[in-house]
Design a protein around this motif. Structure first.
Motif, PDB file in Angstrom:
ATOM      1  N   GLU A  30       0.824  -1.203   0.000  1.00  0.00           N
ATOM      2  CA  GLU A  30       0.000   0.000   0.000  1.00  0.00           C
ATOM      3  C   GLU A  30       0.863   1.260   0.000  1.00  0.00           C
ATOM      4  OE1 GLU A  30      -0.375  -2.512   2.318  1.00  0.00           O
ATOM      5  OE2 GLU A  30      -2.045  -3.464   1.271  1.00  0.00           O
ATOM      6  N   ALA A  31       1.964   1.231   0.744  1.00  0.00           N
ATOM      7  CA  ALA A  31       2.848   2.399   0.810  1.00  0.00           C
ATOM      8  C   ALA A  31       3.503   2.658  -0.544  1.00  0.00           C
ATOM      9  CB  ALA A  31       3.917   2.209   1.882  1.00  0.00           C
ATOM     10  N   VAL A  32       3.950   1.601  -1.206  1.00  0.00           N
ATOM     11  CA  VAL A  32       4.577   1.767  -2.523  1.00  0.00           C
ATOM     12  C   VAL A  32       3.534   2.229  -3.531  1.00  0.00           C
ATOM     13  CG1 VAL A  32       5.867   0.639  -4.391  1.00  0.00           C
ATOM     14  CG2 VAL A  32       6.377   0.068  -2.001  1.00  0.00           C
ATOM     15  N   ASP A  33       2.346   1.625  -3.501  1.00  0.00           N
ATOM     16  CA  ASP A  33       1.262   2.042  -4.401  1.00  0.00           C
ATOM     17  C   ASP A  33       0.976   3.535  -4.229  1.00  0.00           C
ATOM     18  OD1 ASP A  33       0.968  -0.593  -5.273  1.00  0.00           O
ATOM     19  OD2 ASP A  33      -0.900  -0.937  -4.156  1.00  0.00           O
ATOM     20  N   LYS A  34       0.905   3.969  -2.992  1.00  0.00           N
ATOM     21  CA  LYS A  34       0.564   5.363  -2.699  1.00  0.00           C
ATOM     22  C   LYS A  34       1.653   6.313  -3.191  1.00  0.00           C
ATOM     23  CE  LYS A  34      -0.854   8.408   1.040  1.00  0.00           C
ATOM     24  NZ  LYS A  34      -1.213   8.524   2.443  1.00  0.00           N
ATOM     25  N   ARG A  35       2.911   5.997  -2.916  1.00  0.00           N
ATOM     26  CA  ARG A  35       4.009   6.886  -3.328  1.00  0.00           C
ATOM     27  C   ARG A  35       4.154   6.914  -4.844  1.00  0.00           C
ATOM     28  NH1 ARG A  35       9.003   7.545   0.647  1.00  0.00           N
ATOM     29  NH2 ARG A  35       8.961   9.534  -0.417  1.00  0.00           N
ATOM     30  N   PHE A  36       4.032   5.754  -5.478  1.00  0.00           N
ATOM     31  CA  PHE A  36       4.140   5.708  -6.928  1.00  0.00           C
ATOM     32  C   PHE A  36       2.949   6.422  -7.567  1.00  0.00           C
ATOM     33  CE2 PHE A  36       3.757   3.280 -11.034  1.00  0.00           C
ATOM     34  CZ  PHE A  36       4.819   3.918 -11.657  1.00  0.00           C
ATOM     35  N   GLY A  37       1.773   6.231  -7.007  1.00  0.00           N
ATOM     36  CA  GLY A  37       0.584   6.915  -7.508  1.00  0.00           C
ATOM     37  C   GLY A  37       0.709   8.431  -7.388  1.00  0.00           C
ATOM     38  N   ALA A  38       1.317   8.902  -6.310  1.00  0.00           N
ATOM     39  CA  ALA A  38       1.518  10.348  -6.129  1.00  0.00           C
ATOM     40  C   ALA A  38       2.444  10.893  -7.217  1.00  0.00           C
ATOM     41  CB  ALA A  38       2.085  10.640  -4.750  1.00  0.00           C
ATOM     42  N   ALA A  39       3.480  10.130  -7.569  1.00  0.00           N
ATOM     43  CA  ALA A  39       4.382  10.574  -8.647  1.00  0.00           C
ATOM     44  C   ALA A  39       3.640  10.591  -9.979  1.00  0.00           C
ATOM     45  CB  ALA A  39       5.602   9.667  -8.724  1.00  0.00           C
ATOM     46  N   ALA A  40       2.892   9.527 -10.247  1.00  0.00           N
ATOM     47  CA  ALA A  40       2.210   9.412 -11.536  1.00  0.00           C
ATOM     48  C   ALA A  40       1.120  10.455 -11.730  1.00  0.00           C
ATOM     49  CB  ALA A  40       1.619   8.012 -11.684  1.00  0.00           C
ATOM     50  N   THR A  41       0.542  10.939 -10.649  1.00  0.00           N
ATOM     51  CA  THR A  41      -0.544  11.918 -10.772  1.00  0.00           C
ATOM     52  C   THR A  41      -0.094  13.350 -10.478  1.00  0.00           C
ATOM     53  OG1 THR A  41      -1.236  11.495  -8.490  1.00  0.00           O
ATOM     54  CG2 THR A  41      -2.329  10.213 -10.240  1.00  0.00           C
ATOM     55  N   ALA A  42       1.207  13.540 -10.329  1.00  0.00           N
ATOM     56  CA  ALA A  42       1.723  14.898 -10.088  1.00  0.00           C
ATOM     57  C   ALA A  42       1.246  15.828 -11.193  1.00  0.00           C
ATOM     58  CB  ALA A  42       3.241  14.880 -10.017  1.00  0.00           C
ATOM     59  N   THR A  43       0.956  17.058 -10.831  1.00  0.00           N
ATOM     60  CA  THR A  43       0.419  17.999 -11.815  1.00  0.00           C
ATOM     61  C   THR A  43       1.436  19.029 -12.288  1.00  0.00           C
ATOM     62  OG1 THR A  43      -0.432  19.381 -10.028  1.00  0.00           O
ATOM     63  CG2 THR A  43      -1.944  17.730 -10.972  1.00  0.00           C
ATOM     64  N   SER A  44       2.632  18.982 -11.736  1.00  0.00           N
ATOM     65  CA  SER A  44       3.666  19.917 -12.188  1.00  0.00           C
ATOM     66  C   SER A  44       4.999  19.185 -12.267  1.00  0.00           C
ATOM     67  CB  SER A  44       3.785  21.114 -11.243  1.00  0.00           C
ATOM     68  OG  SER A  44       4.370  20.707 -10.012  1.00  0.00           O
ATOM     69  N   PHE A  45       5.918  19.739 -13.021  1.00  0.00           N
ATOM     70  CA  PHE A  45       7.239  19.135 -13.155  1.00  0.00           C
ATOM     71  C   PHE A  45       7.990  19.111 -11.820  1.00  0.00           C
ATOM     72  CE2 PHE A  45      11.737  19.106 -14.428  1.00  0.00           C
ATOM     73  CZ  PHE A  45      11.749  17.919 -15.140  1.00  0.00           C
ATOM     74  N   PRO A  46       8.039  20.216 -11.070  1.00  0.00           N
ATOM     75  CA  PRO A  46       8.727  20.153  -9.772  1.00  0.00           C
ATOM     76  C   PRO A  46       8.112  19.112  -8.827  1.00  0.00           C
ATOM     77  CG  PRO A  46       8.374  22.439 -10.398  1.00  0.00           C
ATOM     78  CD  PRO A  46       7.610  21.590 -11.383  1.00  0.00           C
ATOM     79  N   GLU A  47       6.798  18.947  -8.910  1.00  0.00           N
ATOM     80  CA  GLU A  47       6.135  17.973  -8.045  1.00  0.00           C
ATOM     81  C   GLU A  47       6.539  16.548  -8.405  1.00  0.00           C
ATOM     82  OE1 GLU A  47       1.669  16.457  -6.729  1.00  0.00           O
ATOM     83  OE2 GLU A  47       1.840  18.051  -8.224  1.00  0.00           O
ATOM     84  N   VAL A  48       6.550  16.214  -9.692  1.00  0.00           N
ATOM     85  CA  VAL A  48       6.919  14.849 -10.071  1.00  0.00           C
ATOM     86  C   VAL A  48       8.370  14.570  -9.704  1.00  0.00           C
ATOM     87  CG1 VAL A  48       7.630  15.212 -12.504  1.00  0.00           C
ATOM     88  CG2 VAL A  48       6.643  13.042 -11.821  1.00  0.00           C
ATOM     89  N   VAL A  49       9.242  15.546  -9.867  1.00  0.00           N
ATOM     90  CA  VAL A  49      10.654  15.360  -9.515  1.00  0.00           C
ATOM     91  C   VAL A  49      10.803  15.145  -8.006  1.00  0.00           C
ATOM     92  CG1 VAL A  49      12.946  16.433  -9.489  1.00  0.00           C
ATOM     93  CG2 VAL A  49      11.517  16.580 -11.543  1.00  0.00           C
ATOM     94  N   ALA A  50      10.055  15.878  -7.209  1.00  0.00           N
ATOM     95  CA  ALA A  50      10.115  15.699  -5.757  1.00  0.00           C
ATOM     96  C   ALA A  50       9.661  14.296  -5.365  1.00  0.00           C
ATOM     97  CB  ALA A  50       9.259  16.761  -5.058  1.00  0.00           C
TER      98      ALA A  50
END
Length: 195
Positions: free
Chosen positions: A109-129
């Motif tokens: 669940e933790a990996v799903d959540k973190r990976f999902g947060a990257a995949a749904t990032a709405t800005s370039f700085p957010e996805v990089v973070a």
């Protein structure tokens, strides 16, 4: 008339992570120079200038330069203190994350959540973070899970294009769910090998 910038765009030299490291891994001083770009904008850190392949003589920051900057700093963070190269061709981000999930080091669940947060990032700085956190988790595996930084560079370049970002997300998701949904082949038990 062909300018040197035109030539550089046609035949770029290999990225830092693509260099010949058959005799070892990148030197610590090089990785430190690249890590100095964490949380900084592309082209703003003089110590990183020698490592860019997409730097332009007019100083213009392109999507390619932003993507290369992010890939360089992520690679440097991933490679730090590792005895083998953390760039491995054909290991896309989704596949690396699926391997992280299957490792059992973190809850699924933790990996799903973190990976999902990257995949749904709405800005370039957010996805990089988000990627920075995911790379930190890849480092914790024994051995550390490598990643194809050339593919990541391309994905980050395309992330900045509204017409291409959806294809990047689909590719990451396909890699992630294809591996994680494969039935795992059980290891033979002692009784099975003695039968």
């Amino acid at each position: 008339m062909t300018t040197s910038d035109d030539m550089a765009r046609r035949v770029p030299r290999p990225h830092f992570w693509e260099r010949d490291y058959s005799q070892g891994v990148p030197e610590g001083k090089d990785l430190a120079a690249l890590r100095s770009g964490l949380s900084r904008d592309a082209g703003d850190v003089p110590a990183m200038w020698p490592y860019y392949t997409r730097l332009r003589s007019d100083g213009w920051v392109t999507a390619q330069l932003r993507a290369e900057h992010a890939a360089l700093v992520l690679f440097a963070a991933h490679q730090q203190s590792q005895s083998r190269l953390m760039h491995q061709p054909t290991v896309g981000l989704g596949l690396a994350m699926a391997k992280l999930r299957l490792s059992g080091k973190f809850t699924a669940e933790a990996v799903d959540k973190r990976f999902g947060a990257a995949a749904t990032a709405t800005s370039f700085p957010e996805v990089v973070a988000h990627l920075r956190g995911l790379v930190s988790q890849l480092r914790t595996l024994t051995p550390a899970q490598p990643l194809d930084y050339t593919l990541l560079f391309r994905d980050l370049r395309d992330w900045q294009d509204l017409d291409r970002v959806h294809a990047v997300r689909r590719r990451w998701g396909a890699q992630y769910f294809t591996l994680r949904n494969k039935p795992q082949t059980p290891e033979p038990t002692d009784s099975a090998t003695n039968a």
